[in-house]
Scaffold this motif. Structure first.
Motif, PDB file in Angstrom:
ATOM      1  N   HIS A  57      14.157   4.216  30.241  1.00 37.33           N
ATOM      2  CA  HIS A  57      14.494   4.151  28.739  1.00 37.33           C
ATOM      3  C   HIS A  57      13.097   3.876  27.963  1.00 37.33           C
ATOM      4  O   HIS A  57      13.157   3.863  26.892  1.00 37.33           O
ATOM      5  N   GLY A  58      12.119   3.386  28.684  1.00 38.56           N
ATOM      6  CA  GLY A  58      11.012   2.828  28.017  1.00 38.56           C
ATOM      7  C   GLY A  58      11.044   1.622  27.421  1.00 38.56           C
ATOM      8  O   GLY A  58      12.068   0.880  27.215  1.00 38.56           O
ATOM      9  N   ILE A  59      10.096   0.956  26.637  1.00 39.10           N
ATOM     10  CA  ILE A  59      10.025  -0.407  25.888  1.00 39.10           C
ATOM     11  C   ILE A  59       9.750   0.002  24.349  1.00 39.10           C
ATOM     12  O   ILE A  59       8.549  -0.070  24.106  1.00 39.10           O
ATOM     13  N   GLU A  60      10.677   0.418  23.606  1.00 38.85           N
ATOM     14  CA  GLU A  60      10.329   0.925  22.306  1.00 38.85           C
ATOM     15  C   GLU A  60      10.098  -0.571  21.660  1.00 38.85           C
ATOM     16  O   GLU A  60       9.163  -0.536  20.816  1.00 38.85           O
ATOM     17  N   SER A  61      10.680  -1.492  21.664  1.00 37.76           N
ATOM     18  CA  SER A  61      10.548  -2.888  21.078  1.00 37.76           C
ATOM     19  C   SER A  61      11.283  -4.115  22.152  1.00 37.76           C
ATOM     20  O   SER A  61      12.115  -3.746  22.824  1.00 37.76           O
ATOM     21  N   ALA A  62      10.966  -5.291  21.866  1.00 35.45           N
ATOM     22  CA  ALA A  62      11.536  -6.118  22.654  1.00 35.45           C
ATOM     23  C   ALA A  62      13.154  -6.233  22.249  1.00 35.45           C
ATOM     24  O   ALA A  62      14.014  -6.422  23.016  1.00 35.45           O
ATOM     25  N   GLU A  63      13.411  -5.973  21.044  1.00 32.73           N
ATOM     26  CA  GLU A  63      14.765  -6.169  20.543  1.00 32.73           C
ATOM     27  C   GLU A  63      15.596  -5.062  21.256  1.00 32.73           C
ATOM     28  O   GLU A  63      16.559  -5.327  21.643  1.00 32.73           O
TER      29      GLU A  63
END
Length: 296
Positions: free
Chosen positions: A71-77
């Motif tokens: 999924h990747g890391i778009e943001s920590a949230e």
């Protein structure tokens, strides 16, 4: 006296995951420390030791790595939301998932070079023996990383060697450096200490970023030589550089490849680590006062 089981949770704490996405010559870096706590129908494991409802903590760790790849890391949230939803919706006994994430900020130095933002500590030591001054300054905990342009191969091997040769790896270290100034008082004008520090740090960072590294030793020497070459007031610089290892995660058990060209996921190990130490000096310069340049 009768007892009852109160609030409880379990999970895997501090899973370090680093995701590198290559956009041509520009790389994008996400560096997270993920802690997961799960709770729900867990009475049996506490009362009888039955693990029927227990999803292994090792599985939660693997899920972090697999989700970083898939999924990747778009943001920590957003990453935390994906993980929490997965655990609660995929495991009936789990009623609540708590995901705590620390994100480590990196300052871009170039297309694939980074420095940890706002971490280093500036240090200095002044010695005076009644006739001469000696000033030793430096820094510690300056974390830097190159996401490519680093290799390590062709090394000596024996029957205990298991390390695989690397032709495209992450190179990261916490720079701890001490440099000795040539100024010794007398009638000489003092250097501009603040400017000297900032310029020495700049040359360290630029040399690290500009070096296509075949070893951390090579990067160390280039960093020291660049400071000596560009800052006439500095005669000697000593380094202690831990090799902050980043290992490619084996994602094959989850049906995923982990190719460095396709958004690789790494495990950031904290120990044990290689420790590289060396001194770079201006030829023909010796301290007038015995100097202790210990960096740690």
């Amino acid at each position: 006296m009768p007892t009852i089981l109160g609030q409880n949770q379990y999970g895997k704490a501090e899973t370090r995951v680093v995701k590198v996405v290559r956009d041509g010559a520009t790389h994008h870096l996400k560096d997270l420390n993920v802690s997961i706590a799960l709770s729900g129908d867990m009475d049996d494991v506490h009362h009888s030791g039955s693990n029927t409802h227990v999803l292994p903590t090792d599985t939660t760790k693997n899920t972090v790595y697999a989700f970083a790849k898939r999924h990747g890391i778009e943001s920590a949230e957003r990453f935390g939301i994906l993980l929490a939803r997965h655990f609660v919706t995929s495991q009936v006994p789990i009623h609540r998932a708590r995901v705590r994430i620390q994100e480590y900020a990196w300052q871009r130095l170039g297309g694939h070079s980074f420095a940890r933002a706002g971490q280093e500590t500036r240090v200095t030591e002044v010695t005076y023996d009644g006739t001469a001054w000696q000033v030793v300054s430096g820094l510690s905990d300056l974390t830097v990383l190159n996401s490519t342009d680093s290799e390590f191969w062709g090394y000596a091997k024996d029957e205990y060697t298991t390390l695989k040769e690397a032709y495209d790896r992450i190179l990261a270290t916490d720079v701890c450096a001490r440099w000795r100034y040539g100024w010794s008082g007398d009638e000489a004008s003092e250097p501009d200490w603040d400017r000297s520090y900032e310029e020495a740090k700049r040359h360290l960072l630029e040399a690290f970023a500009d070096t296509y590294s075949l070893s951390l030793q090579q990067s160390l020497y280039r960093m020291g030589a660049r400071v000596i070459d560009h800052r006439d007031e500095i005669d000697e610089i000593r380094f202690s550089l831990p090799n902050k290892h980043h290992f490619l995660v084996d994602l094959e058990p989850f049906g995923l490849t982990n190719d460095v060209e396709d958004g690789a996921v790494y495990f950031a190990a904290d120990r044990p680590y290689g420790l590289i130490e060396a001194t770079v000096l201006r030829e023909g310069t010796e301290p007038r006062i015995p100097v202790d340049l210990h960096t740690v």
